[in-house]
Design a protein around this motif. Structure first.
Motif, PDB file in Angstrom:
ATOM      1  N   PHE A  34       2.321 -13.250  -1.214  1.00  0.00           N
ATOM      2  CA  PHE A  34       2.838 -11.886  -1.404  1.00  0.00           C
ATOM      3  C   PHE A  34       2.802 -11.101  -0.100  1.00  0.00           C
ATOM      4  O   PHE A  34       2.357  -9.957  -0.042  1.00  0.00           O
ATOM      5  N   VAL A  35       3.293 -11.736   0.991  1.00  0.00           N
ATOM      6  CA  VAL A  35       3.321 -11.084   2.297  1.00  0.00           C
ATOM      7  C   VAL A  35       4.475 -10.087   2.332  1.00  0.00           C
ATOM      8  O   VAL A  35       5.609 -10.420   1.980  1.00  0.00           O
ATOM      9  N   MET A  36       4.187  -8.862   2.732  1.00  0.00           N
ATOM     10  CA  MET A  36       5.200  -7.805   2.767  1.00  0.00           C
ATOM     11  C   MET A  36       5.202  -7.164   4.146  1.00  0.00           C
ATOM     12  O   MET A  36       4.292  -6.417   4.497  1.00  0.00           O
ATOM     13  N   CYS A  37       6.224  -7.492   4.933  1.00  0.00           N
ATOM     14  CA  CYS A  37       6.359  -6.945   6.282  1.00  0.00           C
ATOM     15  C   CYS A  37       7.560  -6.007   6.345  1.00  0.00           C
ATOM     16  O   CYS A  37       8.531  -6.176   5.601  1.00  0.00           O
ATOM     17  N   THR A  38       7.514  -5.046   7.248  1.00  0.00           N
ATOM     18  CA  THR A  38       8.692  -4.214   7.514  1.00  0.00           C
ATOM     19  C   THR A  38       9.590  -4.879   8.548  1.00  0.00           C
ATOM     20  O   THR A  38      10.768  -4.550   8.647  1.00  0.00           O
ATOM     21  N   GLY A  39       9.033  -5.798   9.334  1.00  0.00           N
ATOM     22  CA  GLY A  39       9.789  -6.482  10.374  1.00  0.00           C
ATOM     23  C   GLY A  39       9.433  -6.035  11.766  1.00  0.00           C
ATOM     24  O   GLY A  39       9.756  -6.695  12.746  1.00  0.00           O
ATOM     25  N   SER A  40       8.766  -4.889  11.875  1.00  0.00           N
ATOM     26  CA  SER A  40       8.424  -4.361  13.195  1.00  0.00           C
ATOM     27  C   SER A  40       6.998  -4.718  13.628  1.00  0.00           C
ATOM     28  O   SER A  40       6.603  -4.427  14.754  1.00  0.00           O
ATOM     29  N   GLU A  41       6.223  -5.350  12.745  1.00  0.00           N
ATOM     30  CA  GLU A  41       4.835  -5.685  13.091  1.00  0.00           C
ATOM     31  C   GLU A  41       4.787  -6.754  14.181  1.00  0.00           C
ATOM     32  O   GLU A  41       5.661  -7.622  14.268  1.00  0.00           O
ATOM     33  N   SER A  42       3.749  -6.695  15.001  1.00  0.00           N
ATOM     34  CA  SER A  42       3.608  -7.668  16.090  1.00  0.00           C
ATOM     35  C   SER A  42       2.943  -8.953  15.619  1.00  0.00           C
ATOM     36  O   SER A  42       3.122 -10.010  16.226  1.00  0.00           O
ATOM     37  N   THR A  43       2.151  -8.897  14.539  1.00  0.00           N
ATOM     38  CA  THR A  43       1.513 -10.094  13.986  1.00  0.00           C
ATOM     39  C   THR A  43       1.542 -10.016  12.462  1.00  0.00           C
ATOM     40  O   THR A  43       1.637  -8.932  11.877  1.00  0.00           O
ATOM     41  N   LEU A  44       1.421 -11.157  11.809  1.00  0.00           N
ATOM     42  CA  LEU A  44       1.430 -11.202  10.356  1.00  0.00           C
ATOM     43  C   LEU A  44       0.236 -10.487   9.738  1.00  0.00           C
ATOM     44  O   LEU A  44       0.322  -9.991   8.617  1.00  0.00           O
ATOM     45  N   LYS A  45      -0.874 -10.430  10.470  1.00  0.00           N
ATOM     46  CA  LYS A  45      -2.065  -9.788   9.899  1.00  0.00           C
ATOM     47  C   LYS A  45      -1.858  -8.288   9.709  1.00  0.00           C
ATOM     48  O   LYS A  45      -2.613  -7.658   8.971  1.00  0.00           O
ATOM     49  N   ASN A  46      -0.839  -7.736  10.370  1.00  0.00           N
ATOM     50  CA  ASN A  46      -0.534  -6.320  10.199  1.00  0.00           C
ATOM     51  C   ASN A  46       0.358  -6.049   8.998  1.00  0.00           C
ATOM     52  O   ASN A  46       0.644  -4.891   8.677  1.00  0.00           O
ATOM     53  N   CYS A  47       0.832  -7.100   8.348  1.00  0.00           N
ATOM     54  CA  CYS A  47       1.673  -6.949   7.162  1.00  0.00           C
ATOM     55  C   CYS A  47       0.791  -6.846   5.919  1.00  0.00           C
ATOM     56  O   CYS A  47      -0.352  -7.298   5.900  1.00  0.00           O
ATOM     57  N   GLY A  48       1.360  -6.261   4.884  1.00  0.00           N
ATOM     58  CA  GLY A  48       0.652  -6.226   3.619  1.00  0.00           C
ATOM     59  C   GLY A  48       0.644  -7.605   2.966  1.00  0.00           C
ATOM     60  O   GLY A  48       1.580  -8.391   3.122  1.00  0.00           O
ATOM     61  N   SER A  49      -0.425  -7.947   2.236  1.00  0.00           N
ATOM     62  CA  SER A  49      -0.496  -9.226   1.529  1.00  0.00           C
ATOM     63  C   SER A  49      -1.646  -9.154   0.527  1.00  0.00           C
ATOM     64  O   SER A  49      -2.365  -8.152   0.447  1.00  0.00           O
TER      65      SER A  49
END
Length: 367
Positions: A3-18
């Motif tokens: 359930f990874v939710m990124c906006t696309g502008s994050e520099s790493t995946l850990k900054n995305c919601g999950s």
């Protein structure tokens, strides 16, 4: 992760919601994979824009003198955007802030990625950002109208690469319809219809938004602005009636005779004659049906105006009564035709995204 939710502008995946690291209960049969590209199109849409390639971890623009049709074939293929429609120079999509790549790309045209092409290390171009190369690709390779009375009317179906699908009515307007009619050698568009006119299709539903200016010869020449966020289903498959179709003179077609598809004086085709509609006994309910039939969203307002169509001044209609749920005006109660004694012709303004310049409809006005 799941359930990874990124906006696309994050520099790493850990900054995305999950749901958090190590908290997924899925097995490895659901492991995700990606393919990264070293090429992108900027300033247009997913399949059009200024060409930039990744060179030593930095994005660089490409000089138009160092790029040709064979190179374009590879870029469009790598981006899963079909085939090139047009290679543009002279800053077609803006200058950008990337450095210029001046070495010549030498593709044969059959490579799957631009990185597989040869680079001429000795051949450098003197180039400025005024000569960035731009590219328009299109995966839409064919088009047809289905389930109509002839080949010039029906449900819009487009082939993207090798797969056929329908088009969501939220992504379509009269200018795109006119380009499609021209592509199919069917004249110009008379009407854009949805819902139950030509039935539901099957398979994929294309939700690309076609930004045509109306003068293109085929849909692949139109830019695609974005992927529509409208909720689309086959109940919203769009249909088109072209001027060369036998349906172009059938009762029940409507048009707004101003300069814009979604704003103007209302006319309806009755007994193969375009008749203007009078303000008498008209309401917002009937207006909402007309806006829906034209693919123009909801009604903004309606009013009376002096006729701008003196050639039709002896042919008027009044008395439509709708519940508001009808797909098109002809499903409402039968109107009355009469000699025009009133100069108050009905004008409607719809609040729709399709409120753009409409091609001249005079080719069907006297059929």
């Amino acid at each position: 992760m799941s359930f990874v939710m990124c906006t696309g502008s994050e520099s790493t995946l850990k900054n995305c919601g999950s749901s958090g690291w190590g908290k997924s209960n899925r097995d490895h049969s659901k492991d995700a994979g990606i393919i990264c590209s070293e090429v992108r199109l900027v300033g247009g849409s997913r399949c059009s824009g200024r060409l930039e390639i990744l060179d030593d971890q930095s994005w660089v623009s490409v000089c138009d003198a160092a790029f040709d049709q064979q190179d374009a074939e590879v870029v469009c293929r790598e981006l899963d955007c079909g085939a090139p429609v047009q290679v543009l120079g002279e800053d077609a999509f803006g200058k950008g802030d990337a450095q210029m790549w001046t070495q010549e790309i030498q593709c044969r045209g059959n490579e799957s990625q631009i990185s597989f092409c040869s680079i001429s290390l000795s051949h450098k171009q003197s180039c400025t950002s005024d000569h960035n190369v731009g590219l328009i690709c299109s995966g839409y390779t064919d088009a047809k109208l289905m389930n109509g009375s002839d080949s010039c009317s029906g449900r819009v179906e487009l082939r993207f690469l090798n797969e056929w699908g329908t088009v969501c009515d939220a992504c379509w307007d009269m200018r795109a319809a006119s380009v499609l009619c021209r592509q199919l050698n069917c004249g110009i568009a008379v009407s854009v219809v949805g819902l139950d006119w030509f039935g539901e299709g099957s398979g994929e539903i294309w939700a690309d938004v076609f930004d045509c200016d109306g003068n293109e010869t085929k849909l692949s020449e139109c830019s695609i602005s974005s992927w529509s966020r409208a909720e689309c289903s086959h109940r919203r498959d769009v249909g088109v009636v072209c001027s060369d179709s036998s349906l172009a003179v059938h009762d029940g077609l409507v048009r707004l005779s101003g300069e814009r598809q979604c704003e103007g004086e209302l006319e309806v085709s009755i007994h193969q004659v375009w008749r203007r509609v009078l303000l008498d006994s008209w309401s917002l309910t009937e207006s909402s049906v007309v806006c829906r039939q034209l693919g123009c969203g909801s009604v903004l307002n309606f009013s009376g105006s002096s006729s701008s169509s003196p050639e039709h001044s002896h042919e008027c209609v009044t008395g439509f009564q709708c519940s508001g749920s009808e797909a098109h005006l002809w499903n409402c109660s039968s109107p009355q035709t009469l000699n025009c004694s009133s100069t108050q012709q009905l004008s409607i303004t719809c609040l729709g995204e399709n409120n753009n310049i409409w091609a001249d409809s005079s080719v069907v006005s006297d059929q």
